[in-house]
Structures are given as C-alpha cells and as structure tokens.
Design a protein around this motif. Structure first.
Motif, PDB file in Angstrom:
ATOM      1  N   SER A   6       0.816  -1.207   0.000  1.00  0.00           N
ATOM      2  CA  SER A   6       0.000   0.000   0.000  1.00  0.00           C
ATOM      3  C   SER A   6       0.849   1.256   0.000  1.00  0.00           C
ATOM      4  CB  SER A   6      -0.910   0.011   1.226  1.00  0.00           C
ATOM      5  OG  SER A   6      -0.135   0.010   2.406  1.00  0.00           O
ATOM      6  N   THR A   7       2.124   1.124   0.399  1.00  0.00           N
ATOM      7  CA  THR A   7       2.981   2.294   0.463  1.00  0.00           C
ATOM      8  C   THR A   7       3.231   2.893  -0.901  1.00  0.00           C
ATOM      9  OG1 THR A   7       4.888   0.833   0.416  1.00  0.00           O
ATOM     10  CG2 THR A   7       4.134   1.591   2.559  1.00  0.00           C
ATOM     11  N   ARG A   8       2.981   2.134  -1.963  1.00  0.00           N
ATOM     12  CA  ARG A   8       3.096   2.691  -3.303  1.00  0.00           C
ATOM     13  C   ARG A   8       1.745   3.287  -3.659  1.00  0.00           C
ATOM     14  NH1 ARG A   8       7.178  -0.092  -7.152  1.00  0.00           N
ATOM     15  NH2 ARG A   8       7.921   2.028  -7.058  1.00  0.00           N
ATOM     16  N   SER A   9       1.504   4.479  -3.192  1.00  0.00           N
ATOM     17  CA  SER A   9       0.201   5.107  -3.334  1.00  0.00           C
ATOM     18  C   SER A   9       0.024   5.668  -4.731  1.00  0.00           C
ATOM     19  CB  SER A   9       0.059   6.224  -2.308  1.00  0.00           C
ATOM     20  OG  SER A   9       0.951   7.262  -2.625  1.00  0.00           O
ATOM     21  N   SER A  10      -1.198   6.101  -5.014  1.00  0.00           N
ATOM     22  CA  SER A  10      -1.485   6.660  -6.325  1.00  0.00           C
ATOM     23  C   SER A  10      -0.667   7.910  -6.587  1.00  0.00           C
ATOM     24  CB  SER A  10      -2.983   6.977  -6.443  1.00  0.00           C
ATOM     25  OG  SER A  10      -3.373   7.892  -5.438  1.00  0.00           O
ATOM     26  N   THR A  11      -0.277   8.614  -5.534  1.00  0.00           N
ATOM     27  CA  THR A  11       0.521   9.814  -5.730  1.00  0.00           C
ATOM     28  C   THR A  11       1.929   9.490  -6.189  1.00  0.00           C
ATOM     29  OG1 THR A  11       1.194   9.814  -3.402  1.00  0.00           O
ATOM     30  CG2 THR A  11      -0.775  11.069  -3.979  1.00  0.00           C
ATOM     31  N   ALA A 131       1.427 -12.823  -7.125  1.00  0.00           N
ATOM     32  CA  ALA A 131       0.715 -11.727  -6.445  1.00  0.00           C
ATOM     33  C   ALA A 131       1.379 -10.407  -6.789  1.00  0.00           C
ATOM     34  CB  ALA A 131       0.728 -11.938  -4.930  1.00  0.00           C
ATOM     35  N   ASP A 132       0.562  -9.394  -7.019  1.00  0.00           N
ATOM     36  CA  ASP A 132       1.071  -8.065  -7.323  1.00  0.00           C
ATOM     37  C   ASP A 132       0.057  -7.032  -6.850  1.00  0.00           C
ATOM     38  OD1 ASP A 132       3.474  -7.040  -9.285  1.00  0.00           O
ATOM     39  OD2 ASP A 132       1.819  -5.610  -9.192  1.00  0.00           O
ATOM     40  N   LEU A 133       0.534  -5.824  -6.633  1.00  0.00           N
ATOM     41  CA  LEU A 133      -0.358  -4.738  -6.238  1.00  0.00           C
ATOM     42  C   LEU A 133      -1.296  -4.358  -7.375  1.00  0.00           C
ATOM     43  CD1 LEU A 133      -1.159  -2.523  -4.192  1.00  0.00           C
ATOM     44  CD2 LEU A 133       0.664  -1.113  -5.179  1.00  0.00           C
ATOM     45  N   ARG A 134      -0.778  -4.395  -8.602  1.00  0.00           N
ATOM     46  CA  ARG A 134      -1.529  -3.909  -9.761  1.00  0.00           C
ATOM     47  C   ARG A 134      -2.018  -5.081 -10.610  1.00  0.00           C
ATOM     48  NH1 ARG A 134       2.596  -0.101  -8.895  1.00  0.00           N
ATOM     49  NH2 ARG A 134       1.792   2.008  -8.667  1.00  0.00           N
ATOM     50  N   PHE A 156      -3.130 -13.236  -7.602  1.00  0.00           N
ATOM     51  CA  PHE A 156      -3.826 -12.378  -6.644  1.00  0.00           C
ATOM     52  C   PHE A 156      -3.309 -10.951  -6.763  1.00  0.00           C
ATOM     53  CE2 PHE A 156      -3.607 -16.630  -4.806  1.00  0.00           C
ATOM     54  CZ  PHE A 156      -4.894 -16.848  -4.358  1.00  0.00           C
ATOM     55  N   HIS A 157      -4.137  -9.996  -6.353  1.00  0.00           N
ATOM     56  CA  HIS A 157      -3.660  -8.630  -6.167  1.00  0.00           C
ATOM     57  C   HIS A 157      -4.013  -8.216  -4.748  1.00  0.00           C
ATOM     58  CE1 HIS A 157      -7.665  -6.561  -6.534  1.00  0.00           C
ATOM     59  NE2 HIS A 157      -7.947  -7.648  -7.228  1.00  0.00           N
ATOM     60  N   GLY A 158      -3.100  -7.492  -4.126  1.00  0.00           N
ATOM     61  CA  GLY A 158      -3.352  -7.089  -2.750  1.00  0.00           C
ATOM     62  C   GLY A 158      -2.136  -6.423  -2.133  1.00  0.00           C
ATOM     63  N   ASN A 159      -2.245  -6.168  -0.853  1.00  0.00           N
ATOM     64  CA  ASN A 159      -1.290  -5.398  -0.060  1.00  0.00           C
ATOM     65  C   ASN A 159      -0.531  -6.347   0.856  1.00  0.00           C
ATOM     66  OD1 ASN A 159      -0.060  -3.832   1.901  1.00  0.00           O
ATOM     67  ND2 ASN A 159      -1.924  -2.789   2.554  1.00  0.00           N
ATOM     68  N   VAL A 160       0.771  -6.444   0.695  1.00  0.00           N
ATOM     69  CA  VAL A 160       1.560  -7.394   1.471  1.00  0.00           C
ATOM     70  C   VAL A 160       1.461  -7.137   2.973  1.00  0.00           C
ATOM     71  CG1 VAL A 160       3.740  -6.106   1.436  1.00  0.00           C
ATOM     72  CG2 VAL A 160       3.775  -8.609   1.494  1.00  0.00           C
ATOM     73  N   PHE A 161       1.116  -5.915   3.371  1.00  0.00           N
ATOM     74  CA  PHE A 161       1.012  -5.596   4.786  1.00  0.00           C
ATOM     75  C   PHE A 161      -0.371  -5.907   5.366  1.00  0.00           C
ATOM     76  CE2 PHE A 161       4.238  -2.567   3.126  1.00  0.00           C
ATOM     77  CZ  PHE A 161       5.329  -3.211   3.682  1.00  0.00           C
ATOM     78  N   GLN A 209       6.239 -10.540   6.897  1.00  0.00           N
ATOM     79  CA  GLN A 209       4.996 -11.052   6.319  1.00  0.00           C
ATOM     80  C   GLN A 209       5.269 -12.282   5.456  1.00  0.00           C
ATOM     81  OE1 GLN A 209       2.659  -9.696   8.181  1.00  0.00           O
ATOM     82  NE2 GLN A 209       1.373  -8.936   6.512  1.00  0.00           N
ATOM     83  N   MET A 210       6.343 -12.261   4.685  1.00  0.00           N
ATOM     84  CA  MET A 210       6.680 -13.422   3.873  1.00  0.00           C
ATOM     85  C   MET A 210       7.020 -14.621   4.750  1.00  0.00           C
ATOM     86  SD  MET A 210       8.636 -12.145   0.444  1.00  0.00           S
ATOM     87  CE  MET A 210      10.056 -11.456   1.272  1.00  0.00           C
ATOM     88  N   ALA A 211       7.662 -14.372   5.888  1.00  0.00           N
ATOM     89  CA  ALA A 211       7.938 -15.466   6.816  1.00  0.00           C
ATOM     90  C   ALA A 211       6.645 -16.111   7.301  1.00  0.00           C
ATOM     91  CB  ALA A 211       8.753 -14.949   7.996  1.00  0.00           C
TER      92      ALA A 211
END
Length: 306
Positions: A6-11, A131-134, A156-161, A209-211
């Motif tokens: 999620s840290t890679r925001s639209s901005t 899995a990817d954000l986009r 899947f797409h989603g937020n690793v956090f 999270q990967m762990a």
C-alpha cells in the motif's frame, strides 16, 4: 518487479509527464535494442505459440501498454525478459520441490516471467501462484505469454502488509480465504526485485509477512535477486521519493534475516552473493537517477528456513 504494498500510493504512480521524461533516459531502451536470448525465443515460440517472425513486435506492443501502467526500469529496459530463476543456485531444488507437489508464490510478480519458466520446465502450473499490487500487470502477463487458455496458476492482487486484502485477479474476487488458504503452506517464495523497492522499515515488515506466508517446514525457501551495494546503506531513489531504501551487501543481508528471525521466532540459513550489474544497465540507472552508482551490484539470495 512490481511491489505488492500500500505504500506505493497513487501519488507515487508516475503521470504522463514523468513517463515521458523517463522515456528519454536509457531506462526506456529503443525498440531496436531488443535482443532475445535463445532461451527466450524458444519459450515464446514453443510455450507461447507465437510465430518467430512476430515475437519482436508482440513484445514491443505489450511493453508499451505496461509502461503506461507504471514506468518501472525493468519494463523500460526489457529486463522482464530475463528469466533469472534459471541462474539461481537453488533452481534444481526448486524444480524438484514443485514437481513433487510443492507450492511456489511469486511476490510482486508483474509479468511473472520466472513462473512461466517453471511452467515451461514441466512444473504443474496449478502449483504456481503470483501476487502483485496492480492487477493490470497480471492481465498483461497473460497477453505477453499468450497462455491464459492453458496456464492453471492462480494470481492475486493485494497489499503485502494486509494479507486479508488479497483477491483473485479473475474469477471469485470476493473471498479473502482463497489467499488465506495459502498462508503457512507455501514452500518457495520468489522475492525477485521486490523487497528493495521499500523503505528500510517497510522492507523489514514485508520480510516478516513473507515469513508468515512461508511453510514452517525446514527447507522452505525465499529466493530472489535485488539491487545491492558494495557500500551498504540508505539511498534515495526516484521511484520512492518519500523515504530512502537500504541497499544491502552480504553481511547486512544476513543481519537483516537475523532480525527477521528474532521478530518472527524463526531461524534462517542465509546464502547470498554479489553479482556485477551489466555496464549498460548501470548506464541506464545512472542517467535516470543522476548519481554515481559504481557501488551497485545484484544481491542474489537463497534464504532457507531451518
């Protein structure tokens, strides 16, 4: 390649002006510089079913679409055509584990080219996940490899956090348990060009999270390659203007996983090595970043749960 966070925001997503600026740097290699390896040609011809005379134009067309989603260096410089898993010291072990029923997850998969290399090697594609954000990148990966009709992998797409945020890219997108069923059962996670895009603390959080996603069985692995440095430390990069990233060497990478182990009550055997970055890649990064990067190198790693 592409971050799942999620840290890679639209901005932070480059607008048209930024894409055009980067197009004028060596990040966006001219079409005529595209040079495919013999392996890549064989894969596109025999796996993707694309006529040899059409492969070049096909790749250029898909790259243009992907550049408009986000101008990642790996897209502009055709590095999405590198099948780096073939060079991993764990490659044969990975193939054997997956052919025996193991599960593989490509985090921040973008075009998921290594996943296709594994499918081409005869790994049952239903054992492969991405899995990817986009989600657009995943759709484009089907276009690139022309395999939506036959690939049985799940993306899947989603937020690793926030692991509950993951949804299937196609099909039933309403059930978060579909990704949840994978958590704790993945035998191999590919983190190629994934962790190095995060700020230092987010990199640590993502590794933890990967762990959690990885199987607790001895021998489960996190493999990958990312940008490192012979002079480890914090660096500012144009793709992450909000906070610096940490470029690791072999020693700091081992210490990083010691810290992950302490946080997650896990233990890890950490193998890593520094590999020279090709001069043309360094040149493209230097021009885009406007800085001296002679200390940069690839950090290839195999992190094994013990």
């Amino acid at each position: 390649m592409a971050a799942t966070a999620s840290t890679r925001s639209s901005t932070e997503t480059a607008d048209a002006g930024e894409r055009e600026r980067l197009r004028k740097t060596l990040w966006f290699a001219p079409n005529e510089t595209l040079a495919l390896s013999t392996y890549a040609k064989d894969l596109f011809k025999n796996y993707s079913g694309i006529a040899e005379e059409d492969i070049f134009a096909h790749i250029i067309q898909v790259r243009e679409k992907a550049w408009n989603v986000h101008p990642y260096p790996c897209i502009g410089s055709f590095r999405f055509l590198d099948f780096a898993i073939l060079e991993s010291p764990a490659y044969q072990t990975v193939v054997e584990k997956l052919r025996s029923g193991g599960k593989y997850l490509d985090m921040g998969c973008c075009f998921a080219q290594d996943l296709r290399a594994l499918a081409y090697a005869g790994v049952p594609s239903e054992n492969l996940y991405g899995a990817d954000l986009r989600p657009t990148f995943i759709q484009l990966s089907y276009d690139l490899f022309n395999d939506k009709h036959k690939l049985r992998s799940t993306f899947f797409h989603g937020n690793v956090f926030d692991l509950s945020s993951f949804r299937k890219v196609s099909g039933d997108q309403s059930d978060p348990s579909l990704f949840g069923e994978l958590v704790g059962k993945v035998d191999i996670i590919s983190a190629r060009s994934f962790l190095h895009v995060f700020g230092a603390e987010d990199e640590f959080r993502a590794a933890c999270q990967m762990a959690q996603i990885l199987s607790s069985s001895n021998g489960s692995m996190i493999i990958g390659r990312q940008v490192g440095s012979t002079k480890p430390g914090l660096n500012s990069i144009s793709l992450r203007k909000s906070e610096p990233v940490f470029r690791h060497n072999v020693e700091t990478w081992k210490a990083f996983w010691t810290r992950v182990g302490e946080e997650t009550n896990t233990q890890w055997d950490v193998y890593s090595r520094m590999i020279d970055i090709a001069p043309e890649v360094k040149l493209s990064v230097r021009q885009a970043e406007s800085r001296d990067i002679e200390d940069r190198a690839w950090l290839e790693f195999v992190v094994t749960r013990i």
